[in-house]
Motif scaffolding. Structure first.
Motif, PDB file in Angstrom:
ATOM      1  N   ARG A 299       5.792  -0.446 -12.648  1.00 49.51           N
ATOM      2  CA  ARG A 299       5.447  -1.188 -11.646  1.00 49.51           C
ATOM      3  C   ARG A 299       4.886  -0.835 -10.292  1.00 49.51           C
ATOM      4  NH1 ARG A 299      10.092  -6.283 -12.074  1.00 49.51           N
ATOM      5  NH2 ARG A 299       8.633  -6.982 -10.735  1.00 49.51           N
ATOM      6  N   GLU A 300       5.374   0.368  -9.818  1.00 54.61           N
ATOM      7  CA  GLU A 300       4.619   1.010  -8.824  1.00 54.61           C
ATOM      8  C   GLU A 300       3.327   1.483  -8.918  1.00 54.61           C
ATOM      9  OE1 GLU A 300       4.338   2.447  -5.034  1.00 54.61           O
ATOM     10  OE2 GLU A 300       5.678   1.275  -5.777  1.00 54.61           O
ATOM     11  N   ILE A 301       3.171   1.931 -10.324  1.00 51.99           N
ATOM     12  CA  ILE A 301       1.654   2.403 -10.698  1.00 51.99           C
ATOM     13  C   ILE A 301       0.750   1.276 -10.450  1.00 51.99           C
ATOM     14  CG2 ILE A 301       0.197   3.344 -12.535  1.00 51.99           C
ATOM     15  CD1 ILE A 301       2.636   4.895 -13.387  1.00 51.99           C
ATOM     16  N   ALA A 302       1.248   0.182 -11.242  1.00 48.41           N
ATOM     17  CA  ALA A 302       0.203  -0.997 -10.951  1.00 48.41           C
ATOM     18  C   ALA A 302      -0.006  -1.562  -9.882  1.00 48.41           C
ATOM     19  CB  ALA A 302       0.940  -2.232 -12.070  1.00 48.41           C
ATOM     20  N   TYR A 303       1.133  -1.684  -8.976  1.00 40.97           N
ATOM     21  CA  TYR A 303       0.854  -2.083  -7.457  1.00 40.97           C
ATOM     22  C   TYR A 303      -0.174  -0.992  -6.765  1.00 40.97           C
ATOM     23  CZ  TYR A 303       1.970  -2.608  -2.566  1.00 40.97           C
ATOM     24  OH  TYR A 303       1.730  -2.854  -1.289  1.00 40.97           O
ATOM     25  N   GLU A 304       0.117   0.218  -6.979  1.00 39.55           N
ATOM     26  CA  GLU A 304      -1.013   1.104  -6.287  1.00 39.55           C
ATOM     27  C   GLU A 304      -2.354   1.185  -7.011  1.00 39.55           C
ATOM     28  OE1 GLU A 304      -0.175   3.010  -3.709  1.00 39.55           O
ATOM     29  OE2 GLU A 304       1.923   2.703  -3.699  1.00 39.55           O
ATOM     30  N   ILE A 305      -2.469   0.705  -7.951  1.00 37.02           N
ATOM     31  CA  ILE A 305      -3.758   0.702  -8.610  1.00 37.02           C
ATOM     32  C   ILE A 305      -4.444  -0.591  -8.017  1.00 37.02           C
ATOM     33  CG2 ILE A 305      -5.425   0.267 -10.672  1.00 37.02           C
ATOM     34  CD1 ILE A 305      -3.433   2.020 -12.371  1.00 37.02           C
ATOM     35  N   ALA A 306      -3.875  -1.612  -7.861  1.00 44.52           N
ATOM     36  CA  ALA A 306      -4.274  -2.832  -7.214  1.00 44.52           C
ATOM     37  C   ALA A 306      -4.709  -2.940  -5.806  1.00 44.52           C
ATOM     38  CB  ALA A 306      -3.360  -4.016  -7.485  1.00 44.52           C
ATOM     39  N   ASP A 307      -3.696  -2.146  -5.063  1.00 40.59           N
ATOM     40  CA  ASP A 307      -3.975  -1.934  -3.538  1.00 40.59           C
ATOM     41  C   ASP A 307      -4.971  -1.053  -3.345  1.00 40.59           C
ATOM     42  OD1 ASP A 307      -2.650  -2.263  -0.936  1.00 40.59           O
ATOM     43  OD2 ASP A 307      -2.522  -0.109  -1.006  1.00 40.59           O
ATOM     44  N   THR A 308      -5.275   0.003  -4.281  1.00 40.83           N
ATOM     45  CA  THR A 308      -6.403   1.031  -4.114  1.00 40.83           C
ATOM     46  C   THR A 308      -7.638   0.429  -4.292  1.00 40.83           C
ATOM     47  OG1 THR A 308      -5.063   2.918  -4.790  1.00 40.83           O
ATOM     48  CG2 THR A 308      -7.492   3.179  -4.732  1.00 40.83           C
ATOM     49  N   PHE A 309      -7.758  -0.655  -5.209  1.00 38.54           N
ATOM     50  CA  PHE A 309      -9.030  -1.438  -5.589  1.00 38.54           C
ATOM     51  C   PHE A 309      -9.308  -2.423  -4.623  1.00 38.54           C
ATOM     52  CE2 PHE A 309      -9.414  -0.256 -10.347  1.00 38.54           C
ATOM     53  CZ  PHE A 309     -10.686   0.123 -10.449  1.00 38.54           C
ATOM     54  N   GLN A 310      -8.018  -2.944  -3.911  1.00 36.08           N
ATOM     55  CA  GLN A 310      -8.164  -4.192  -2.866  1.00 36.08           C
ATOM     56  C   GLN A 310      -8.380  -5.415  -3.993  1.00 36.08           C
ATOM     57  OE1 GLN A 310      -7.658  -3.914   0.775  1.00 36.08           O
ATOM     58  NE2 GLN A 310      -6.502  -2.751  -0.225  1.00 36.08           N
ATOM     59  N   LEU A 311      -7.868  -5.148  -5.112  1.00 34.00           N
ATOM     60  CA  LEU A 311      -7.786  -6.269  -6.097  1.00 34.00           C
ATOM     61  C   LEU A 311      -7.872  -7.623  -5.362  1.00 34.00           C
ATOM     62  CD1 LEU A 311      -7.801  -7.352  -9.215  1.00 34.00           C
ATOM     63  CD2 LEU A 311      -4.954  -7.121  -8.721  1.00 34.00           C
ATOM     64  N   GLU A 312      -8.688  -8.707  -5.821  1.00 31.93           N
ATOM     65  CA  GLU A 312      -8.755 -10.216  -5.608  1.00 31.93           C
ATOM     66  C   GLU A 312      -8.741 -10.869  -6.798  1.00 31.93           C
ATOM     67  OE1 GLU A 312     -10.812 -10.238  -1.319  1.00 31.93           O
ATOM     68  OE2 GLU A 312     -11.788 -11.128  -3.236  1.00 31.93           O
ATOM     69  N   GLY A 313      -7.275 -11.137  -7.306  1.00 27.25           N
ATOM     70  CA  GLY A 313      -7.047 -11.689  -8.878  1.00 27.25           C
ATOM     71  C   GLY A 313      -6.061 -10.980  -9.590  1.00 27.25           C
ATOM     72  N   LEU A 314      -6.102 -10.930 -10.780  1.00 26.45           N
ATOM     73  CA  LEU A 314      -5.196 -10.351 -11.624  1.00 26.45           C
ATOM     74  C   LEU A 314      -5.555  -8.885 -12.377  1.00 26.45           C
ATOM     75  CD1 LEU A 314      -4.049 -13.097 -14.099  1.00 26.45           C
ATOM     76  CD2 LEU A 314      -2.869 -12.471 -11.699  1.00 26.45           C
TER      77      LEU A 314
END
Length: 388
Positions: A243-258
């Motif tokens: 879950r931490e890996i997924a969080y960090e990827i989303a944060d690095t991308f500045q994801l908007e969505g899923l």
């Protein structure tokens, strides 16, 4: 719509893609009071029957993309194959979430692997190849491996594997791998000693709120997802790491969505990222029954910059995919599917996508089942599938 300004019910959401994922997103959005438009090259796409309008256009049709966005307050996607010009064209009229820059990285497996490596995320050993000679050299170096085209490819298409038999790799094997790549750029990935496969879904809103779902345990047959269950029966420490890996990827991308992060668990207990998908994901269909907030409702909340929903597990749930093979006899003629027998299994529900023509390997729907444990949910859904 600016980040931090919620897009409230009554507004219109556009979706690139009207397949089963677009359909289920649209169903969630309609339940929340939104209007929905989709763009899809198939005039009979599954979403067409439940949306307010459907634009028949290809993924690289920038004029169609502009037409979609003109009628919407925000646009999202259910498929990665949207062309760069189409994404840019839509973005001139309303926000597109996730955005084109992130999509361009994920669309290309070479770019995706390089991005993950650059940012320090765990990936298995791989080689980028752009010619037959490079493919031959990569196979010789890595041994038992998977070969995947750089772009496109889904449910095993555009992929091949080499070195899995006891016989030495031949030139014919190399040529077969190159042909599987479409004789174009791709990645050759060293096969890992696999314990199991999991995925983690993460949602992030434009305002920066993040929710990470519990991991799903996935089982594939012929490189197509066969069944999946939430929660994955893995140690709490591994769950937290995933879950931490997924969080960090989303944060690095500045994801908007899923964003779905597919991962391997090796027999040595190592987590390695397989692939990323910036959309709802087959392995989280059971979130409709397992979690407080389904992935489809969460997708709508995220792209509309609403507060994200609770993602914790209410009850274990599993899904099993129903492929077009079920509807076909060995000679290709149609056969009746005994849905009543599947629904006789306790805790089982049926989900069909209204696809008009079954084909071998085509996802036509899925079964879901709840249980007191993940293992019971799996047993129930597989028993129901066998009854078909």
């Amino acid at each position: 719509m600016k980040a931090g300004t919620p897009l409230l019910p009554g507004a219109t959401i556009g979706i690139f893609g009207g397949g089963q994922l677009g359909r289920m997103m649209a169903m969630a959005a309609r339940g929340m009071g939104y209007r929905i438009l989709v763009l899809d090259p198939d005039p009979g796409c599954p979403a067409r029957f439940i949306v307010d309008g459907c634009i028949e256009a290809g993924w690289d049709d920038s004029r169609g993309a502009a037409m979609l966005a003109r009628g919407c307050d925000v646009v999202t996607l259910e498929i990665e194959q949207i062309g760069e010009r189409s994404m840019a064209s839509a973005a001139t009229f309303c926000p597109v979430r996730p955005g084109g820059a992130m999509l361009a990285i994920i669309q290309d497996r070479i770019e995706q692997k390089n991005w993950l490596t650059k940012h320090g995320f765990p990936v298995g050993e791989f080689r980028a190849v752009r010619s037959l000679d490079e493919t031959r050299a990569a196979i010789a170096e890595l041994g038992r491996c998977f070969c995947k085209s750089a772009t496109g490819g889904y449910d095993g298409r555009g992929q091949g594997k080499v070195g899995f038999s006891a016989e030495p790799v031949t030139e014919a094997d190399v040529l077969g791998a190159w042909e599987a790549l479409g004789e174009g750029p791709g990645v050759v990935e060293k096969a890992v000693h696999l314990e199991r496969e999991i995925s983690v879904m993460v949602a992030r809103s434009p305002r920066g709120e993040v929710k990470v779902y519990p991991a799903a345990w996935n089982h594939h047959e012929n490189q197509i997802l066969d069944w999946s269950v939430i929660p994955a029966p893995i140690p709490p420490s591994m769950e937290a790491e995933a879950r931490e890996i997924a969080y960090e990827i989303a944060d690095t991308f500045q994801l908007e969505g899923l964003l779905a992060v597919e991962m391997f668990i090796t027999q040595d207990g190592e987590l390695l990222i397989n692939e990323l998908a910036p959309r709802p994901h087959n392995s989280y269909h059971e979130s409709e029954r397992a979690c407080v907030t389904s992935q489809f409702e969460q997708a709508i909340r995220a792209v509309c910059d609403l507060p994200l929903g609770d993602v914790e597990v209410v009850q274990p749930a599993a899904i099993a995919n129903l492929l077009g093979d079920l509807w076909l006899n060995p000679d290709g003629s149609a056969r009746e599917v005994c849905f009543d027998k599947a629904l006789a299994v306790p805790g089982v529900a049926l989900h069909l996508y209204e696809k008009l023509k079954p084909r071998k390997g085509r996802k036509m729907g899925h079964l879901s089942a709840i249980g007191a444990t993940a293992e019971q949910a799996i047993e129930r859904v597989l028993r129901a599938k066998a009854a078909l």
